[in-house]
Design a protein around this motif. Sequence first.
Motif, mmCIF file in Angstrom:
data_model
loop_
_atom_site.group_PDB
_atom_site.id
_atom_site.type_symbol
_atom_site.label_atom_id
_atom_site.label_comp_id
_atom_site.label_asym_id
_atom_site.label_seq_id
_atom_site.Cartn_x
_atom_site.Cartn_y
_atom_site.Cartn_z
ATOM 1 N N LEU A 11 1.067 -1.189 0.030
ATOM 2 C CA LEU A 11 0.049 -0.065 0.108
ATOM 3 C C LEU A 11 0.829 1.360 0.089
ATOM 4 N N HIS A 12 2.144 1.109 0.690
ATOM 5 C CA HIS A 12 2.801 2.475 0.592
ATOM 6 C C HIS A 12 2.360 3.517 1.321
ATOM 7 N N LEU A 13 1.483 3.283 2.193
ATOM 8 C CA LEU A 13 1.160 4.605 2.959
ATOM 9 C C LEU A 13 2.186 5.513 3.455
ATOM 10 N N GLY A 14 2.073 6.838 3.209
ATOM 11 C CA GLY A 14 3.178 7.815 3.311
ATOM 12 C C GLY A 14 4.166 7.940 2.270
ATOM 13 N N HIS A 15 3.728 7.349 0.990
ATOM 14 C CA HIS A 15 4.861 7.420 0.015
ATOM 15 C C HIS A 15 4.737 8.938 -0.452
ATOM 16 N N THR A 16 3.593 9.825 -0.174
ATOM 17 C CA THR A 16 3.470 11.049 -0.586
ATOM 18 C C THR A 16 4.323 11.964 0.051
ATOM 19 N N LEU A 17 5.085 11.490 1.242
ATOM 20 C CA LEU A 17 5.985 12.230 2.077
ATOM 21 C C LEU A 17 7.498 12.407 1.702
ATOM 22 N N ARG A 18 7.567 11.933 0.170
ATOM 23 C CA ARG A 18 8.850 12.148 -0.383
ATOM 24 C C ARG A 18 8.879 13.575 -0.900
ATOM 25 N N SER A 19 10.097 14.073 -0.891
ATOM 26 C CA SER A 19 10.256 15.454 -1.051
ATOM 27 C C SER A 19 10.662 15.820 -2.140
ATOM 28 N N LEU A 30 1.683 19.776 1.820
ATOM 29 C CA LEU A 30 1.470 18.904 0.875
ATOM 30 C C LEU A 30 0.858 19.634 -0.673
ATOM 31 N N SER A 31 1.404 19.315 -1.638
ATOM 32 C CA SER A 31 0.779 19.845 -2.874
ATOM 33 C C SER A 31 -0.605 18.921 -2.884
ATOM 34 N N TYR A 32 -1.600 19.709 -3.992
ATOM 35 C CA TYR A 32 -2.834 19.276 -4.234
ATOM 36 C C TYR A 32 -2.691 17.868 -4.750
ATOM 37 N N ARG A 33 -1.637 17.641 -5.568
ATOM 38 C CA ARG A 33 -1.577 16.211 -6.144
ATOM 39 C C ARG A 33 -1.188 15.211 -5.292
ATOM 40 N N GLN A 34 -0.464 15.434 -4.220
ATOM 41 C CA GLN A 34 -0.075 14.764 -3.233
ATOM 42 C C GLN A 34 -1.143 14.373 -2.101
ATOM 43 N N LEU A 35 -2.214 15.260 -1.805
ATOM 44 C CA LEU A 35 -3.181 15.331 -0.978
ATOM 45 C C LEU A 35 -4.196 14.424 -1.569
ATOM 46 N N VAL A 38 -3.430 10.741 -1.367
ATOM 47 C CA VAL A 38 -3.545 10.410 0.123
ATOM 48 C C VAL A 38 -5.215 10.055 -0.054
ATOM 49 N N VAL A 39 -6.076 10.899 -0.110
ATOM 50 C CA VAL A 39 -7.482 10.637 -0.192
ATOM 51 C C VAL A 39 -7.725 9.424 -1.127
ATOM 52 N N GLY A 40 -7.213 9.490 -2.108
ATOM 53 C CA GLY A 40 -7.438 8.131 -3.044
ATOM 54 C C GLY A 40 -7.008 6.877 -2.630
ATOM 55 N N LEU A 41 -6.018 6.823 -1.749
ATOM 56 C CA LEU A 41 -5.542 5.513 -1.263
ATOM 57 C C LEU A 41 -6.203 5.251 -0.294
ATOM 58 N N ASP A 42 -6.671 6.112 0.690
ATOM 59 C CA ASP A 42 -7.516 5.909 2.024
ATOM 60 C C ASP A 42 -9.026 5.336 1.370
ATOM 61 N N ARG A 43 -9.490 6.230 0.584
ATOM 62 C CA ARG A 43 -10.581 5.553 -0.151
ATOM 63 C C ARG A 43 -10.520 4.003 -0.739
ATOM 64 N N ALA A 44 -9.613 3.902 -1.387
ATOM 65 C CA ALA A 44 -9.321 2.283 -1.864
ATOM 66 C C ALA A 44 -9.045 1.358 -0.667
ATOM 67 N N VAL A 45 -8.488 1.586 0.303
ATOM 68 C CA VAL A 45 -8.377 0.804 1.325
ATOM 69 C C VAL A 45 -9.711 0.621 2.036
ATOM 70 N N SER A 46 -10.327 1.641 2.623
ATOM 71 C CA SER A 46 -11.786 1.603 3.189
ATOM 72 C C SER A 46 -12.475 0.844 2.445
ATOM 73 N N GLY A 47 -12.733 1.169 0.741
ATOM 74 C CA GLY A 47 -13.608 0.190 0.098
ATOM 75 C C GLY A 47 -13.098 -1.015 0.255
ATOM 76 N N HIS A 119 -2.740 9.370 7.026
ATOM 77 C CA HIS A 119 -3.778 8.275 6.678
ATOM 78 C C HIS A 119 -4.634 7.693 7.518
ATOM 79 N N ARG A 120 -5.279 8.684 8.388
ATOM 80 C CA ARG A 120 -6.081 8.263 9.352
ATOM 81 C C ARG A 120 -7.203 7.633 8.929
ATOM 82 N N LYS A 121 -7.881 7.669 7.739
ATOM 83 C CA LYS A 121 -9.102 6.949 7.388
ATOM 84 C C LYS A 121 -8.403 5.526 6.915
#
Length: 200
Positions: A11-19, A30-35, A38-47, A119-121
Amino acid sequence: SIQRYVIISDLHLGHTLRSSGAVIDVDSRLSYRQLRSVVGLDRAVSGFIDTVLTELNNDATNCALVLNGDIFDFLHVDIRPSQDTFAKPPIDGSQEDIYGLSFEVSRSRWKLALIATLHRKALQALARFVNRGGRLIFTVGNHDVDLWFPEVQSDLRGYLSEHLTDNTVAESQVLIESWFHMSQPIIYIEHGHRFDPYTT
């Protein structure tokens, strides 16, 4: 006893924290793309968790969700605290400038706290599986080897406990294997990666 295994990995949760090479600190945004990532990955995990629970009729009592390595991406978290918060100096400062925070318990705990906040969600979804009676089994991968530290394991259980209806079950229902998971009759699960001589 476990009668059913569901396995996911990478899942690589946190991969967006690469600078991307720039030294940035925790106060940077974080940039809009990074955020969005994060939202997309959290939704996929939740789903995914909700789909599994639906298949199990919301009763995961005899089921284990194996999180088979690289669930967290400690390796690519190269964001720094805005001030020196670590008790020990870096193992190799020049390497830390290139590769991010080094493999050391206080740095690993700091990285997990950052990932857990971001990645609270996803953590809520994993806790939902435990709340339905399921067991989480983490096997360590090459990107989340930081889970080897007992303090990091304790922190992870703590972050999951925040979302559990009974926060005392984290110790018994969240297992962290330092290399592989094995159980009877013949279940053997490990992350493995192409640079690991034991698995190639």
